[in-house]
Scaffold this active site. Structure first.
Site, PDB file in Angstrom:
ATOM      1  N   HIS A  74       8.529 -25.399 -41.920  1.00 32.54           N
ATOM      2  CA  HIS A  74       9.885 -25.828 -42.022  1.00 32.54           C
ATOM      3  C   HIS A  74      10.561 -26.237 -40.730  1.00 32.54           C
ATOM      4  CE1 HIS A  74      11.205 -21.547 -41.310  1.00 32.54           C
ATOM      5  NE2 HIS A  74      11.524 -21.985 -40.196  1.00 32.54           N
ATOM      6  N   GLU A  89      12.959 -25.908 -46.302  1.00 34.59           N
ATOM      7  CA  GLU A  89      11.654 -24.950 -46.663  1.00 34.59           C
ATOM      8  C   GLU A  89      10.507 -26.424 -47.070  1.00 34.59           C
ATOM      9  OE1 GLU A  89      10.947 -22.595 -45.332  1.00 34.59           O
ATOM     10  OE2 GLU A  89      12.337 -20.891 -45.894  1.00 34.59           O
ATOM     11  N   ASN A 134       5.710 -22.126 -41.960  1.00 38.19           N
ATOM     12  CA  ASN A 134       5.160 -22.836 -43.137  1.00 38.19           C
ATOM     13  C   ASN A 134       5.525 -24.443 -43.071  1.00 38.19           C
ATOM     14  OD1 ASN A 134       7.868 -22.780 -43.123  1.00 38.19           O
ATOM     15  ND2 ASN A 134       8.354 -21.857 -45.165  1.00 38.19           N
ATOM     16  N   ASP A 148      21.422 -24.831 -38.090  1.00 35.59           N
ATOM     17  CA  ASP A 148      21.528 -23.873 -39.413  1.00 35.59           C
ATOM     18  C   ASP A 148      22.349 -22.570 -39.288  1.00 35.59           C
ATOM     19  OD1 ASP A 148      19.219 -23.012 -38.065  1.00 35.59           O
ATOM     20  OD2 ASP A 148      17.847 -23.742 -39.253  1.00 35.59           O
TER      21      ASP A 148
HETATM   22  C1  F6R Z   1      16.197 -22.131 -36.225  1.00 34.58           C
HETATM   23  C2  F6R Z   1      15.321 -22.857 -37.193  1.00 34.58           C
HETATM   24  C3  F6R Z   1      14.048 -22.604 -37.592  1.00 34.58           C
HETATM   25  C4  F6R Z   1      13.238 -22.045 -36.328  1.00 34.58           C
HETATM   26  C5  F6R Z   1      11.790 -21.927 -37.088  1.00 34.58           C
HETATM   27  C6  F6R Z   1      10.969 -21.109 -35.781  1.00 34.58           C
HETATM   28  O1  F6R Z   1      17.401 -22.587 -35.904  1.00 34.58           O
HETATM   29  O2  F6R Z   1      16.123 -23.893 -37.400  1.00 34.58           O
HETATM   30  O3  F6R Z   1      13.477 -23.617 -38.040  1.00 34.58           O
HETATM   31  O4  F6R Z   1      13.298 -22.970 -35.493  1.00 34.58           O
HETATM   32  O5  F6R Z   1      11.794 -20.786 -37.991  1.00 34.58           O
HETATM   33  O6  F6R Z   1      11.449 -19.824 -35.380  1.00 34.58           O
HETATM   34  P1  F6R Z   1      10.906 -19.094 -34.140  1.00 34.58           P
HETATM   35  O7  F6R Z   1      11.210 -19.953 -32.952  1.00 34.58           O
HETATM   36  O8  F6R Z   1      11.557 -17.887 -34.063  1.00 34.58           O
HETATM   37  O9  F6R Z   1       9.244 -19.025 -34.420  1.00 34.58           O
END
Ligand code: F6R
Length: 252
Positions: free
Chosen positions: A139, A144, A137, A68
């Site tokens: 995701h 989301e 959440n 992403d």
């Molecule tokens: C990042 C991504 C997100 C993160 C998620 C957890 O490329 O796709 O899904 O993996 O938001 O973020 P952290 O690792 O910062 O807790």
């Protein structure tokens, strides 16, 4: 099948994750890696940089696709995921940057960019291992909680909870982009193997819900239970604390 690898600490979990990538690169030097950003994979990337410096692994023939990118941030913005990948991995290993791919957050036409990225992912001929973090959440990528699962690359409005969580990386909350382009759930599920990294007690509830609760688009990571291959969960003791309490047999 879901396999949980227990790591005593965040470093231990990162080493477990790095071991999975190392084994893949040794058996398939031209592997296609699906990569993630955020805090969860940083320790694994550090470990991989170290192993590459020691000559244990090489990224020379590797191709990568990232999950992403924020909409509105250029590749040289220090909070863009393109910047993150350069600084946390690509600039420190022998990967050919021409073989690395991320969505373009500055694309004038996001719908066309999603289509372009679908073609990029398809041109890889299959992702050998998809690295994932998990949002508070549930995701995965930036998919989301929603009423349905998406298939391909899509433009998403980030939820307040994601904007809150990610505001820790920005000078203020209103600087956090409100949209992102993300690979879809279907594309993630098309990988040959999944490597989910979860660290810290903030992930304990959602990890348990995802791996043991109902499979629902309201908890996007729960779809991993229907994954056809192996889902390796590399987590530390804090992230596994609720699972340990409610499903001790899963950690045996
Ligand atoms: C990042 C991504 C997100 C993160 C998620 C957890 O490329 O796709 O899904 O993996 O938001 O973020 P952290 O690792 O910062 O807790």
């Amino acid at each position: 099948m879901i396999k949980i690898l227990y790591g005593k600490c965040a470093h231990c979990a990162s080493v477990n994750a790095a071991d999975e990538i190392t084994a893949l690169l040794k058996s398939k030097p031209d592997a296609v890696l699906g990569l993630a950003t955020g805090s969860s994979p940083i320790g694994m990337y550090k470990e991989l940089i170290d192993r590459c410096a020691k000559g244990e692994i090489s990224f020379k023939s590797v191709k990568s696709v990232n999950l992403d990118e924020y909409v509105g941030l250029s590749a040289d913005h220090d909070q863009s995921y393109a910047y993150f990948m350069s600084h946390n991995l690509f600039d420190h290993v022998d990967i050919d940057k021409a073989n690395t791919n991320l969505p373009n957050g500055l694309a004038a036409d996001p719908a066309a960019e999603c289509k372009r990225y679908d073609d990029v992912v398809a041109s890889m001929g299959g992702v050998d291992i998809q690295v994932l973090g998990i949002g508070n959440n549930g995701h995965i990528g930036f998919n989301e909680p929603a009423d349905y699962f998406t298939y391909g690359t899509n433009l998403v409005d980030l939820t307040d909870s994601t904007i809150d969580a990610n505001s820790r990386f920005f000078a203020s909350r209103d600087l956090v982009p409100t949209q992102a382009i993300t690979m879809g759930i279907g594309q993630i599920m098309a990988a040959k193997k999944i490597l989910l990294i979860a660290l810290g007690k903030g992930k304990a509830d959602i990890l348990e819900k995802s791996l043991f609760g109902p499979v629902t688009p309201n908890v996007p990571a729960s779809i991993l239970r229907f994954f056809k291959g192996e889902v390796i969960v590399c987590a530390d003791s804090e992230a596994l604390s609720v699972i340990k309490e409610k499903h001790p047999e899963a950690l045996a």
